[in-house]
Design a protein around this motif. Structure first.
Motif, PDB file in Angstrom:
ATOM      1  N   ALA A 140       0.433  -7.834  15.203  1.00 36.06           N
ATOM      2  CA  ALA A 140       0.062  -8.760  14.134  1.00 36.06           C
ATOM      3  C   ALA A 140      -1.184  -8.236  13.414  1.00 36.06           C
ATOM      4  O   ALA A 140      -2.054  -7.612  14.036  1.00 36.06           O
ATOM      5  N   PRO A 141      -1.308  -8.457  12.108  1.00 38.92           N
ATOM      6  CA  PRO A 141      -2.492  -8.003  11.375  1.00 38.92           C
ATOM      7  C   PRO A 141      -3.787  -8.576  11.979  1.00 38.92           C
ATOM      8  O   PRO A 141      -3.828  -9.740  12.386  1.00 38.92           O
ATOM      9  N   ASP A 142      -4.808  -7.747  12.048  1.00 36.79           N
ATOM     10  CA  ASP A 142      -6.126  -8.148  12.566  1.00 36.79           C
ATOM     11  C   ASP A 142      -6.098  -8.538  14.039  1.00 36.79           C
ATOM     12  O   ASP A 142      -6.978  -9.260  14.502  1.00 36.79           O
ATOM     13  N   THR A 169      -5.984   0.604  13.636  1.00 37.39           N
ATOM     14  CA  THR A 169      -5.393   0.447  12.317  1.00 37.39           C
ATOM     15  C   THR A 169      -4.177  -0.467  12.402  1.00 37.39           C
ATOM     16  O   THR A 169      -3.332  -0.333  13.292  1.00 37.39           O
ATOM     17  N   ASP A 170      -4.084  -1.416  11.467  1.00 34.86           N
ATOM     18  CA  ASP A 170      -2.933  -2.309  11.429  1.00 34.86           C
ATOM     19  C   ASP A 170      -1.651  -1.531  11.147  1.00 34.86           C
ATOM     20  O   ASP A 170      -1.654  -0.564  10.372  1.00 34.86           O
ATOM     21  N   GLN A 171      -0.594  -1.953  11.751  1.00 33.25           N
ATOM     22  CA  GLN A 171       0.698  -1.313  11.550  1.00 33.25           C
ATOM     23  C   GLN A 171       1.397  -1.934  10.347  1.00 33.25           C
ATOM     24  O   GLN A 171       1.467  -3.153  10.215  1.00 33.25           O
ATOM     25  N   ASP A 172       1.889  -1.115   9.469  1.00 32.26           N
ATOM     26  CA  ASP A 172       2.491  -1.570   8.219  1.00 32.26           C
ATOM     27  C   ASP A 172       3.954  -1.954   8.472  1.00 32.26           C
ATOM     28  O   ASP A 172       4.789  -1.104   8.797  1.00 32.26           O
ATOM     29  N   ALA A 173       4.258  -3.245   8.321  1.00 33.83           N
ATOM     30  CA  ALA A 173       5.621  -3.728   8.558  1.00 33.83           C
ATOM     31  C   ALA A 173       6.585  -3.181   7.520  1.00 33.83           C
ATOM     32  O   ALA A 173       7.753  -2.895   7.825  1.00 33.83           O
ATOM     33  N   THR A 174       6.122  -3.021   6.280  1.00 34.05           N
ATOM     34  CA  THR A 174       7.007  -2.512   5.230  1.00 34.05           C
ATOM     35  C   THR A 174       7.440  -1.079   5.520  1.00 34.05           C
ATOM     36  O   THR A 174       8.620  -0.726   5.379  1.00 34.05           O
ATOM     37  N   GLN A 175       6.498  -0.231   5.921  1.00 35.58           N
ATOM     38  CA  GLN A 175       6.854   1.143   6.269  1.00 35.58           C
ATOM     39  C   GLN A 175       7.803   1.182   7.459  1.00 35.58           C
ATOM     40  O   GLN A 175       8.730   2.013   7.501  1.00 35.58           O
ATOM     41  N   ALA A 176       7.577   0.298   8.429  1.00 30.43           N
ATOM     42  CA  ALA A 176       8.464   0.255   9.596  1.00 30.43           C
ATOM     43  C   ALA A 176       9.885  -0.141   9.192  1.00 30.43           C
ATOM     44  O   ALA A 176      10.871   0.420   9.697  1.00 30.43           O
TER      45      ALA A 176
END
Length: 345
Positions: free
Chosen positions: A212-214, A219-226
């Protein structure tokens, strides 16, 4: 006095001669004799005796006696059916007045049948996500107290685990780092196809597990890239089956709901939601979580997957569709070849 009382020998001789004729004569004599005999019953006695004498001389009286016995047998069968129908109507009427007895019997003795009929359809899930997102921890949460929990340690190949809870079978396919860079392209492709094979005939959902963000100092994981990486592996048709699962909910503090995360989101999570069309699920996947809390997570995710299943069924990869078409064409060719072979035999 009936016409059967005439000379026995002459009547038998006439009967033998009549029965020895062809089928047309037999049919004609049968019809004529029957009509004359029935007609004679309505005539006065003075006129009736010549007709009876004709029946006796031609042998039709013997045939009429046989027909009379046959008719009597059929009437007996008809009476039997009427008697049985009265009994059946009595039983139906009696049972309709005491339906509560049958209900009590079913309530007492029907527990086994009720449990078997309440069996829910099984679900098949493929877990995907970058390293560190909590993919394997979530798999263990879904498997609950099952002895087939995913082993601790880095996963080297796709594994299939099964469990049952709340009357539903659940198949969980845990995968290695398919979305990262630790594996080569060939290995990623083969493991992606292997996961589909393990989830045959197809998964009902892809659970995209990311932090989850924060929720972490990293570094936060980008859901869109995933999501884009999932589509590269499984095709554009997989987008309707992707459910984002945000883990590490225990580290969010006050932002402990998806709606609150979307309010403070800079846009990446919103883009992911708009891309796959599924609202993310926020879960606490800590291994030390009590079993009651794990059960809540289980029902939360299974409920979401069930909605996708009821709406779209299971996912089928384009390669699987192509394989099915090739198999059908091959079977058709084999059938044609066999038909030609049999035709020349």
């Amino acid at each position: 006095m009936e016409c059967q009382c005439e000379n026995y020998n002459s009547e038998n001789a006439a009967s033998a001669g009549w029965l020895g004729g062809n089928s047309v004569q037999m049919g004609a004599f049968t019809v004529v004799g029957y009509l004359l005999y029935r007609f004679s019953q309505t005539l006065p006695a003075l006129i009736r005796w010549p007709i009876r004498l004709f029946c006796s001389l031609t042998g039709l009286s013997a045939l009429w006696g046989w027909v009379s016995r046959l008719v009597g047998t059929l009437r007996g069968i008809q009476s039997l059916f009427k008697w049985l129908s009265r009994i059946w109507r009595f039983i139906v009427g009696f049972s309709s007045r005491f339906k509560w007895v049958a209900a009590v019997i079913r309530a007492i003795a029907g527990s086994d049948s009720t449990s078997s009929s309440s069996q829910k359809p099984g679900l098949r899930l493929i877990l995907l996500g970058p390293t560190g997102g909590g993919r394997t921890s979530l798999a263990n949460t879904l498997l609950g107290n099952s002895e087939t929990r995913t082993p601790i340690g880095p996963l080297m190949e796709s594994t299939k685990r099964r469990t049952a809870m709340d009357g539903r079978d659940l198949t969980v396919i845990d995968t290695p780092d398919l979305l990262g860079t630790s594996m080569g392209s060939d290995r990623r492709a083969s493991e992606a196809l292997r996961s589909l094979q393990l989830a045959s005939p197809g998964p009902h959902a892809f659970l995209l597990v990311i932090r989850a963000p924060d929720s972490s100092e990293g570094t936060d994981q980008d859901a869109t890239q995933a999501i884009q990486a999932v589509l590269e592996l499984f095709g554009e048709g997989a987008v309707e089956y992707i459910i984002p699962v945000l883990t590490h909910a225990d580290r969010l503090g006050r932002k402990n709901t998806v709606d609150e995360l979307l309010k403070v989101d800079a846009g990446r999570l919103r883009r992911a939601v708009s891309l796959c069309g599924q609202k993310p699920e926020l879960v606490d996947n800590r291994p030390e979580l009590p079993s009651e809390a794990q059960g809540v997570t289980w029902r939360q995710l299974v409920g979401h997957v069930t909605e996708v299943m009821e709406l779209r069924g299971h996912f089928v990869h384009e390669l699987q569709r192509r394989e099915d078409r090739i198999r059908e064409e091959l079977l058709a060719d084999m059938a044609s070849a066999l038909a030609r072979k049999l035709g020349h035999m």
